[in-house]
Design a protein around this motif. Structure first.
Motif, PDB file in Angstrom:
ATOM      1  N   LEU A 190     -39.761 -28.202  -6.424  1.00 27.70           N
ATOM      2  CA  LEU A 190     -39.412 -28.051  -5.005  1.00 27.70           C
ATOM      3  C   LEU A 190     -39.102 -29.414  -4.379  1.00 27.70           C
ATOM      4  N   LEU A 191     -39.826 -30.482  -4.771  1.00 29.85           N
ATOM      5  CA  LEU A 191     -39.609 -31.798  -4.177  1.00 29.85           C
ATOM      6  C   LEU A 191     -38.224 -32.359  -4.511  1.00 29.85           C
ATOM      7  N   ARG A 192     -37.595 -31.857  -5.548  1.00 29.11           N
ATOM      8  CA  ARG A 192     -36.265 -32.342  -5.928  1.00 29.11           C
ATOM      9  C   ARG A 192     -35.154 -31.689  -5.089  1.00 29.11           C
ATOM     10  N   VAL A 193     -35.537 -30.690  -4.240  1.00 25.82           N
ATOM     11  CA  VAL A 193     -34.573 -29.974  -3.400  1.00 25.82           C
ATOM     12  C   VAL A 193     -34.563 -30.586  -2.003  1.00 25.82           C
ATOM     13  N   ASN A 194     -33.392 -30.678  -1.394  1.00 24.18           N
ATOM     14  CA  ASN A 194     -33.310 -31.122  -0.004  1.00 24.18           C
ATOM     15  C   ASN A 194     -33.627 -29.956   0.921  1.00 24.18           C
ATOM     16  N   ALA A 195     -34.468 -30.176   1.925  1.00 26.94           N
ATOM     17  CA  ALA A 195     -34.896 -29.103   2.822  1.00 26.94           C
ATOM     18  C   ALA A 195     -33.727 -28.436   3.527  1.00 26.94           C
ATOM     19  N   ASN A 196     -32.684 -29.187   3.823  1.00 30.05           N
ATOM     20  CA  ASN A 196     -31.517 -28.595   4.505  1.00 30.05           C
ATOM     21  C   ASN A 196     -30.894 -27.479   3.678  1.00 30.05           C
ATOM     22  N   ASP A 197     -30.989 -27.598   2.348  1.00 25.73           N
ATOM     23  CA  ASP A 197     -30.373 -26.598   1.470  1.00 25.73           C
ATOM     24  C   ASP A 197     -31.196 -25.322   1.363  1.00 25.73           C
ATOM     25  N   LEU A 198     -32.428 -25.345   1.869  1.00 26.87           N
ATOM     26  CA  LEU A 198     -33.277 -24.156   1.798  1.00 26.87           C
ATOM     27  C   LEU A 198     -33.001 -23.173   2.930  1.00 26.87           C
ATOM     28  N   TYR A 199     -32.308 -23.633   3.966  1.00 25.99           N
ATOM     29  CA  TYR A 199     -32.016 -22.762   5.111  1.00 25.99           C
ATOM     30  C   TYR A 199     -30.704 -22.022   4.890  1.00 25.99           C
ATOM     31  N   VAL A 200     -30.722 -20.710   5.150  1.00 27.77           N
ATOM     32  CA  VAL A 200     -29.490 -19.925   5.040  1.00 27.77           C
ATOM     33  C   VAL A 200     -28.447 -20.485   5.997  1.00 27.77           C
ATOM     34  N   ASP A 201     -28.864 -20.815   7.212  1.00 26.00           N
ATOM     35  CA  ASP A 201     -28.005 -21.481   8.181  1.00 26.00           C
ATOM     36  C   ASP A 201     -28.554 -22.889   8.384  1.00 26.00           C
ATOM     37  N   PRO A 202     -27.958 -23.925   7.768  1.00 22.54           N
ATOM     38  CA  PRO A 202     -28.474 -25.290   7.911  1.00 22.54           C
ATOM     39  C   PRO A 202     -28.597 -25.736   9.362  1.00 22.54           C
ATOM     40  N   GLY A 203     -27.823 -25.123  10.243  1.00 21.24           N
ATOM     41  CA  GLY A 203     -27.911 -25.468  11.652  1.00 21.24           C
ATOM     42  C   GLY A 203     -29.256 -25.134  12.262  1.00 21.24           C
ATOM     43  N   ASP A 204     -30.027 -24.202  11.645  1.00 22.94           N
ATOM     44  CA  ASP A 204     -31.341 -23.841  12.174  1.00 22.94           C
ATOM     45  C   ASP A 204     -32.287 -25.042  12.159  1.00 22.94           C
ATOM     46  N   ARG A 205     -32.225 -25.820  11.081  1.00 19.02           N
ATOM     47  CA  ARG A 205     -33.107 -26.993  10.997  1.00 19.02           C
ATOM     48  C   ARG A 205     -32.735 -28.028  12.053  1.00 19.02           C
ATOM     49  N   LYS A 206     -31.453 -28.196  12.299  1.00 16.46           N
ATOM     50  CA  LYS A 206     -31.015 -29.145  13.328  1.00 16.46           C
ATOM     51  C   LYS A 206     -31.440 -28.664  14.715  1.00 16.46           C
ATOM     52  N   ARG A 207     -31.404 -27.335  14.903  1.00  9.01           N
ATOM     53  CA  ARG A 207     -31.770 -26.795  16.216  1.00  9.01           C
ATOM     54  C   ARG A 207     -33.242 -27.017  16.528  1.00  9.01           C
ATOM     55  N   TRP A 208     -34.127 -26.795  15.546  1.00 11.18           N
ATOM     56  CA  TRP A 208     -35.544 -27.008  15.889  1.00 11.18           C
ATOM     57  C   TRP A 208     -35.881 -28.479  16.037  1.00 11.18           C
ATOM     58  N   GLN A 209     -35.112 -29.347  15.383  1.00  9.46           N
ATOM     59  CA  GLN A 209     -35.321 -30.774  15.621  1.00  9.46           C
ATOM     60  C   GLN A 209     -34.965 -31.147  17.054  1.00  9.46           C
ATOM     61  N   LEU A 210     -33.927 -30.509  17.593  1.00  7.83           N
ATOM     62  CA  LEU A 210     -33.556 -30.764  18.986  1.00  7.83           C
ATOM     63  C   LEU A 210     -34.578 -30.177  19.954  1.00  7.83           C
ATOM     64  N   ILE A 233     -35.396 -14.710   2.641  1.00  2.00           N
ATOM     65  CA  ILE A 233     -36.596 -14.233   3.329  1.00  2.00           C
ATOM     66  C   ILE A 233     -36.583 -14.754   4.763  1.00  2.00           C
ATOM     67  N   TRP A 234     -37.226 -13.969   5.642  1.00  2.00           N
ATOM     68  CA  TRP A 234     -37.445 -14.416   7.018  1.00  2.00           C
ATOM     69  C   TRP A 234     -38.774 -15.151   7.054  1.00  2.00           C
ATOM     70  N   VAL A 235     -38.794 -16.334   7.720  1.00  2.00           N
ATOM     71  CA  VAL A 235     -40.028 -17.101   7.828  1.00  2.00           C
ATOM     72  C   VAL A 235     -40.267 -17.491   9.280  1.00  2.00           C
ATOM     73  N   GLU A 236     -41.529 -17.764   9.573  1.00  4.58           N
ATOM     74  CA  GLU A 236     -41.911 -18.300  10.881  1.00  4.58           C
ATOM     75  C   GLU A 236     -42.482 -19.690  10.658  1.00  4.58           C
ATOM     76  N   GLU A 237     -41.879 -20.677  11.333  1.00  2.00           N
ATOM     77  CA  GLU A 237     -42.291 -22.062  11.163  1.00  2.00           C
ATOM     78  C   GLU A 237     -43.032 -22.575  12.392  1.00  2.00           C
ATOM     79  N   ASN A 238     -44.027 -23.408  12.141  1.00  2.00           N
ATOM     80  CA  ASN A 238     -44.680 -24.207  13.178  1.00  2.00           C
ATOM     81  C   ASN A 238     -44.541 -25.657  12.740  1.00  2.00           C
ATOM     82  N   ILE A 239     -43.855 -26.484  13.534  1.00  2.00           N
ATOM     83  CA  ILE A 239     -43.491 -27.834  13.101  1.00  2.00           C
ATOM     84  C   ILE A 239     -44.007 -28.866  14.103  1.00  2.00           C
ATOM     85  N   ARG A 240     -44.500 -29.986  13.588  1.00  2.98           N
ATOM     86  CA  ARG A 240     -44.955 -31.095  14.432  1.00  2.98           C
ATOM     87  C   ARG A 240     -44.324 -32.379  13.925  1.00  2.98           C
TER      88      ARG A 240
END
Length: 647
Positions: A190-210, A233-240
């Motif tokens: 898993l550590l060899r994978v970039n987190a952006n590639d795990l999202y079906v819509d890569p824009g989702d990761r950018k949105r929660w960063q904003l 899969i659908w996931v629920e994230e809590n990020i800090r």
């Protein structure tokens, strides 16, 4: 505010049941309370007669159930309903009125009404049953909420996915639960994978960063992730966000919870609740409505069968008969999609069922659409109602036709399906076992995701007003559920749609096809028939139809009357034709059982516009007993009688 209490044997509740009866008519209140007292013990009934008492009741502790009239001198039932739901959101409310309308009923259902019962002399006896069903639904709902709470408590004690990622997407660390959630063999993979590639819509990761603001956290963020096997899969994230001394983000740490199953269950629950609400409304009026339609349809067809009818009256009579057919079909669809329709199952060859409607499909689709069949030669039998399976095929074909306004291709396929545990994990409604799959594929316009999520909702349609009722696919859904199956749909805009219906197989053997009499060539007879029906006009019409075919008819208005007639005429009675729902405490089913105990070879036909008992048992009747759905045509009654007698 007056109070009344009572106790009877057989009450199914140990705790005191508190009911508010909101009605300013003392006679109606007395009748309603009398009926409730017959069925329930340990009651506390508070009678609300004016606005002051109602306000006091709202200030008091909660109650179990509210029964309200619609037309009140000081308010109306909708206002009472909204006030109750505002004060006690979970309180069960039944509207018991004789002055409402279909519009009022629909508006009340939208506002959270649990049931709608007509206030008439013959409906008072139905009030306890409506109360019992409403309370049972409430108990089931509470049990579901308690089960959900237990599930959440258990889940919170179990480690969930945890990980750390840099703003660029590099995964710094992940716990074993996170690795398992995303389906990787070990943490290093898993550590060899970039987190952006795990999202079906890569824009989702950018949105929660904003979204991360002054508190440096985003909570309960729902998104889709792709597992190692490419499943979604659908996931629920809590990020800090973890920052350095200069407030620059060093990394993000958070939790990831797989919520795919929960979302699927919530969607199923919402769909079930929609069906339940509308089904309660449909079932409440179906019995009486179908009795009326039987009388209209029967007398109209009897007139059309007479050669003495004036030519200028024939066309209007045909229109009346056709209108009655449309009304009956609408009621039938309402009961079907809400899973309250009576089904008459037998082992079926799906290929044979489809072949029976093939010519109808060709006429329905027209010349612009090419119809192809890809039917498996040898399929396991299914245990189903043939007419309902035909309805599935026809409704899906009509839906496909409307999706191909410029023509196209429709493919009807059948295949055996062996469903395993892995398949079930990817399809929420599926279950392990042997099934037959019926698929309908079109090359039409396809559907967007927003439309696809609502296609089985009652009355939902994308067609213009007057072009569709929105019941076609809802009916398909209801029939499939009645047969313990499920539906899968895939669609892409511009590329068409595929519906897959899965129905369980049976080990029972398919009976050889036999030639059945048609309504046109049905013959009569001289046998004696006992007709038991509490509606006088309907009983008279049945007598006229049967006497036209040469039968001798005896009649009774209730089961009690029939039992009095029986000793004198038992030997001569060949067939019992009985309604299912009748007054005086003896149903048609019970009557048939009593008479067949004395005369086992007695043939029986049960009729009903709608019966809760019949719907629950799906009418898997013993030999010699048949069911005839109201409304029926004179020829249909004659044919049913002849076939039952000859069986």
């Amino acid at each position: 505010m007056k109070s009344a209490g009572c106790s009877i044997k057989g009450c199914f509740m140990k705790d005191q049941l508190r009911i508010l009866v909101v009605d300013d008519n003392p006679d109606d209140r007395a009748l309603a309370i009398r009926e409730l007292q017959r069925d329930f013990s340990n009651l506390r009934i508070d009678q609300i007669t004016d606005a002051t008492n109602f306000a006091l009741a709202l200030e008091a502790d909660g109650c179990d159930l509210v029964i309200t009239d619609y037309q009140l001198r000081w308010s109306d039932g909708l206002a009472v309903l909204r006030a109750i739901k505002n004060r006690w959101p979970d309180c069960t409310v039944i509207m018991f009125t004789g002055t409402g309308s279909e519009e009022v009923a629909v508006e009340a259902m939208k506002a959270g009404l649990d049931d709608y019962v007509l206030k008439a002399s013959k409906h008072y006896a139905r009030l306890p049953g409506a109360v019992r069903l409403a309370l049972e639904r409430k108990a089931q709902w509470r049990a579901l909420k308690e089960a959900e709470s237990r599930y959440l408590a258990l889940f919170n004690d179990v480690l969930i996915g945890l990980w750390k990622t840099t703003p660029e997407g590099k995964i710094i660390d992940a716990n074993p639960a996170m690795v398992q959630t995303l389906g990787y063999p070990d943490c290093d993979s898993l550590l060899r994978v970039n987190a952006n590639d795990l999202y079906v819509d890569p824009g989702d990761r950018k949105r929660w960063q904003l979204l991360i603001g002054r508190d440096d956290a985003v909570r309960r963020y729902e998104t889709r992730m792709r597992r190692r096997d490419c499943s979604v899969i659908w996931v629920e994230e809590n990020i800090r966000a973890v920052r350095d001394a200069e407030s620059r983000v060093l990394y993000f740490e958070g939790s990831v919870e797989d919520i795919t199953e929960r979302l699927n269950l919530e969607a199923q629950l919402r769909q079930s609740q929609k069906m339940e609400s509308i089904g309660q409304l449909a079932a409440g009026v179906a019995h009486d409505f179908n009795n009326i339609l039987t009388i209209v349809k029967g007398h109209t067809d009897l007139l059309l069968a007479k050669s003495s009818v004036l030519p200028e009256l024939q066309e209007p009579l045909k229109k009346i008969s056709a209108a009655a057919d449309r009304a009956a079909n609408l009621t039938r669809q309402l009961l079907t999609f809400s899973r309250r329709q009576i089904i008459q199952q037998r082992p079926l060859d799906l290929k044979e069922v489809i072949s029976n409607v093939a010519s109808m499909l060709e006429r329905t689709l027209g010349e612009d659409i090419v119809l192809n069949f890809d039917l498996a030669r040898q399929l396991p039998a299914i245990y189903a109602d043939a007419s309902m399976v035909e309805q599935i095929v026809i409704n899906l074909a009509v839906n496909a036709r409307d999706a191909m306004p410029r023509g196209g291709q429709l493919i009807v396929r059948t295949a055996a399906a062996d469903i395993d545990a892995q398949y079930v994990q990817q399809n929420a409604e599926a279950r392990v076992g042997q099934f037959v799959c019926l698929s309908i594929t079109d090359t039409g316009l396809g559907m967007e995701a927003q439309v696809l999520s609502r296609i089985f909702d009652p009355f939902f349609t994308t067609k213009e007003v007057g072009k569709g009722t929105g019941l076609g696919l809802a009916t398909v859904y209801g029939i499939t559920k009645l047969h313990r199956g499920w539906i899968e749909v895939s669609s892409k805009v511009g590329a068409g749609t595929v519906f897959r219906i899965f129905l369980p197989t049976t080990s029972k053997q398919v009976e050889p096809a036999t030639m059945k009499s048609t309504e046109k060539d049905v013959r009569g007879g001289s046998e004696t028939i006992l007709v038991v029906e509490d509606e006088a006009e309907l009983r008279l019409m049945a007598r006229q139809i049967l006497e036209c075919y040469g039968y001798r008819v005896l009649e009774g208005a209730t089961g009690a009357e029939a039992l009095k007639l029986w000793p004198q005429h038992a030997q001569e009675i060949d067939l019992l034709l009985t309604d299912m729902v009748m007054p005086e405490g003896i149903t048609g089913w019970e009557l048939a059982g009593k008479l067949r105990t004395e005369k086992p070879d007695l043939k029986v036909i049960c009729t009903s516009g709608y019966s809760v008992d019949l719907a629950k048992m799906n009418f898997d009747a013993p030999q010699g007993i048949r069911f005839l759905q109201k409304p029926f045509k004179p020829q249909s009654l004659a044919l049913a009688v002849r076939e039952c007698l000859d069986a």
